[in-house]
Motif scaffolding. Structure first.
Motif, PDB file in Angstrom:
ATOM      1  N   ASP A 176       0.838  -1.190   0.000  1.00 17.50           N
ATOM      2  CA  ASP A 176       0.000   0.000   0.000  1.00 17.50           C
ATOM      3  C   ASP A 176       0.879   1.249   0.000  1.00 17.50           C
ATOM      4  O   ASP A 176       1.866   1.327   0.753  1.00 17.50           O
ATOM      5  N   GLY A 177       0.588   2.242  -0.850  1.00 20.83           N
ATOM      6  CA  GLY A 177       1.339   3.507  -0.916  1.00 20.83           C
ATOM      7  C   GLY A 177       2.545   3.471  -1.839  1.00 20.83           C
ATOM      8  O   GLY A 177       3.233   4.473  -1.982  1.00 20.83           O
ATOM      9  N   PHE A 178       2.860   2.297  -2.450  1.00 18.54           N
ATOM     10  CA  PHE A 178       4.023   2.207  -3.352  1.00 18.54           C
ATOM     11  C   PHE A 178       3.714   2.973  -4.627  1.00 18.54           C
ATOM     12  O   PHE A 178       2.646   2.792  -5.221  1.00 18.54           O
ATOM     13  N   PRO A 179       4.641   3.875  -5.092  1.00 14.75           N
ATOM     14  CA  PRO A 179       4.380   4.653  -6.314  1.00 14.75           C
ATOM     15  C   PRO A 179       4.328   3.738  -7.532  1.00 14.75           C
ATOM     16  O   PRO A 179       5.086   2.786  -7.653  1.00 14.75           O
ATOM     17  N   THR A 180       3.376   4.003  -8.440  1.00 13.35           N
ATOM     18  CA  THR A 180       3.183   3.153  -9.614  1.00 13.35           C
ATOM     19  C   THR A 180       3.283   3.973 -10.870  1.00 13.35           C
ATOM     20  O   THR A 180       3.090   5.198 -10.873  1.00 13.35           O
ATOM     21  N   LEU A 181       3.628   3.316 -11.981  1.00 11.16           N
ATOM     22  CA  LEU A 181       3.659   3.957 -13.301  1.00 11.16           C
ATOM     23  C   LEU A 181       2.262   3.926 -13.891  1.00 11.16           C
ATOM     24  O   LEU A 181       1.408   3.124 -13.487  1.00 11.16           O
ATOM     25  N   PRO A 182       1.978   4.734 -14.890  1.00 14.15           N
ATOM     26  CA  PRO A 182       0.652   4.702 -15.533  1.00 14.15           C
ATOM     27  C   PRO A 182       0.423   3.360 -16.225  1.00 14.15           C
ATOM     28  O   PRO A 182       1.347   2.672 -16.626  1.00 14.15           O
ATOM     29  N   ALA A 183      -0.841   2.979 -16.363  1.00 18.19           N
ATOM     30  CA  ALA A 183      -1.201   1.736 -17.042  1.00 18.19           C
ATOM     31  C   ALA A 183      -0.877   1.838 -18.505  1.00 18.19           C
ATOM     32  O   ALA A 183      -1.036   2.881 -19.130  1.00 18.19           O
ATOM     33  N   VAL A 184      -0.393   0.737 -19.082  1.00 17.49           N
ATOM     34  CA  VAL A 184      -0.026   0.687 -20.491  1.00 17.49           C
ATOM     35  C   VAL A 184      -0.764  -0.477 -21.134  1.00 17.49           C
ATOM     36  O   VAL A 184      -0.565  -1.644 -20.730  1.00 17.49           O
ATOM     37  N   GLY A 185      -1.576  -0.170 -22.142  1.00 18.23           N
ATOM     38  CA  GLY A 185      -2.303  -1.239 -22.843  1.00 18.23           C
ATOM     39  C   GLY A 185      -3.173  -2.035 -21.870  1.00 18.23           C
ATOM     40  O   GLY A 185      -3.881  -1.466 -21.046  1.00 18.23           O
ATOM     41  N   ALA A 189      -1.827  -0.408 -13.690  1.00 18.30           N
ATOM     42  CA  ALA A 189      -0.712   0.394 -13.180  1.00 18.30           C
ATOM     43  C   ALA A 189       0.232  -0.450 -12.341  1.00 18.30           C
ATOM     44  O   ALA A 189       1.460  -0.367 -12.509  1.00 18.30           O
ATOM     45  N   PRO A 190      -0.247  -1.287 -11.411  1.00 18.87           N
ATOM     46  CA  PRO A 190       0.689  -2.128 -10.649  1.00 18.87           C
ATOM     47  C   PRO A 190       1.466  -3.091 -11.536  1.00 18.87           C
ATOM     48  O   PRO A 190       2.664  -3.333 -11.324  1.00 18.87           O
TER      49      PRO A 190
END
Length: 206
Positions: A176-185, A189-190
Motif C-alpha cells: 500500500d502507498g508504493f508509487p506506480t507507473l501509468p497503465a499501459v495497454g 498500473a501495478p
C-alpha cells in the motif's frame, strides 16, 4: 313356547312368534359397528287376531325382568300382523342403566276381550359396553418435524451461519502507498510498475 295367563284365548289375539334383527347391541360409536341393527336392533312379534272383530294388541319386550320397549297396534279380524319396534343402545343405558352382559329376550302380549297376558322368551341378547376408537386406530399421515428454537438454524447448531462475502479478492501486487507507473495497454498500473522493476533488476544483475 308361548304361555297364557288365563288359558288359551277364545276369539282373541294369539302370539305366534318372536324375532330380532340382532342378538348383539353395540354402542353407535363402536368401531365394529357397520349396520344400524347392531346398535339399534328391531324387536318383533307376530300376532294373529282370531276373532271376528278388530283387536288392539299391546306388545312388551323385556331383557330379563326389565321392560325395554313396547308397541301397540290394531289388527283387523282374521289377520296376522308383525308388530315391531327398535331398542337403541342409548335407551338401554340412559333409561334403564343396563350394565354390559347377557339378558334373556322376553315378550308379553296383552289384548283381546279379557286382555289375558301371553308370554314367551326368545334367545339371549348381549349388551356391549361403550367402546371408542383408540388413538392408534386413526393413523396421522402428517409429517412430523423436530422443534426449532427461535433464531437457531435448522441443523440444530446455535451459531448463526457465516455471512457470504462473495469471492475473495486477489492479493495486492504492491504494498500500500508504493508509487506506480501509468497503465499501459492491457496492463494495470501495478502490473506496469512490476514489469519496469523487473527490467531494472535484469540490467543491474548484468
Amino acid at each position: 313356547m308361548v304361555t297364557f295367563a288365563g288359558g288359551i284365548p277364545d276369539g282373541g289375539l294369539v302370539l305366534e312368534s318372536v324375532g330380532t334383527t340382532s342378538f348383539a347391541v353395540y354402542s353407535p360409536d363402536d368401531p365394529r359397528v357397520d349396520r344400524r341393527q347392531e346398535y339399534e336392533p328391531q324387536l318383533q312379534a307376530e300376532v294373529t287376531n282370531t276373532s271376528s272383530e278388530e283387536r288392539e294388541a299391546a306388545v312388551i319386550w323385556t331383557f330379563d325382568d326389565t321392560h325395554v320397549q313396547s308397541q301397540t297396534e290394531t289388527i283387523e279380524a282374521g289377520q296376522t300382523a308383525t308388530i315391531s319396534n327398535r331398542v337403541p343402545w342409548e335407551r338401554l343405558q340412559e333409561n334403564f342403566d343396563l350394565i354390559p352382559g347377557d339378558y334373556e329376550l322376553g315378550v308379553q302380549l296383552l289384548g283381546g276381550p279379557s286382555w289375558d297376558k301371553q308370554t314367551t322368551t326368545y334367545g339371549t341378547m348381549h349388551v356391549y359396553e361403550k367402546r371408542v376408537p383408540d388413538s392408534g386406530d386413526e393413523p396421522n399421515d402428517e409429517p412430523t418435524y423436530p422443534p426449532i428454537s427461535d433464531g437457531d438454524p435448522p441443523d440444530g447448531s446455535s451459531d448463526p451461519p457465516p455471512e457470504n462475502t462473495g469471492p475473495e479478492s486477489p492479493p495486492a501486487l504492491l504494498p500500500d502507498g508504493f508509487p506506480t507507473l501509468p497503465a499501459v495497454g492491457p496492463l494495470t498500473a501495478p502490473q506496469t510498475t512490476l514489469a519496469a522493476l523487473a527490467v531494472v533488476a535484469v540490467v543491474v544483475l548484468r
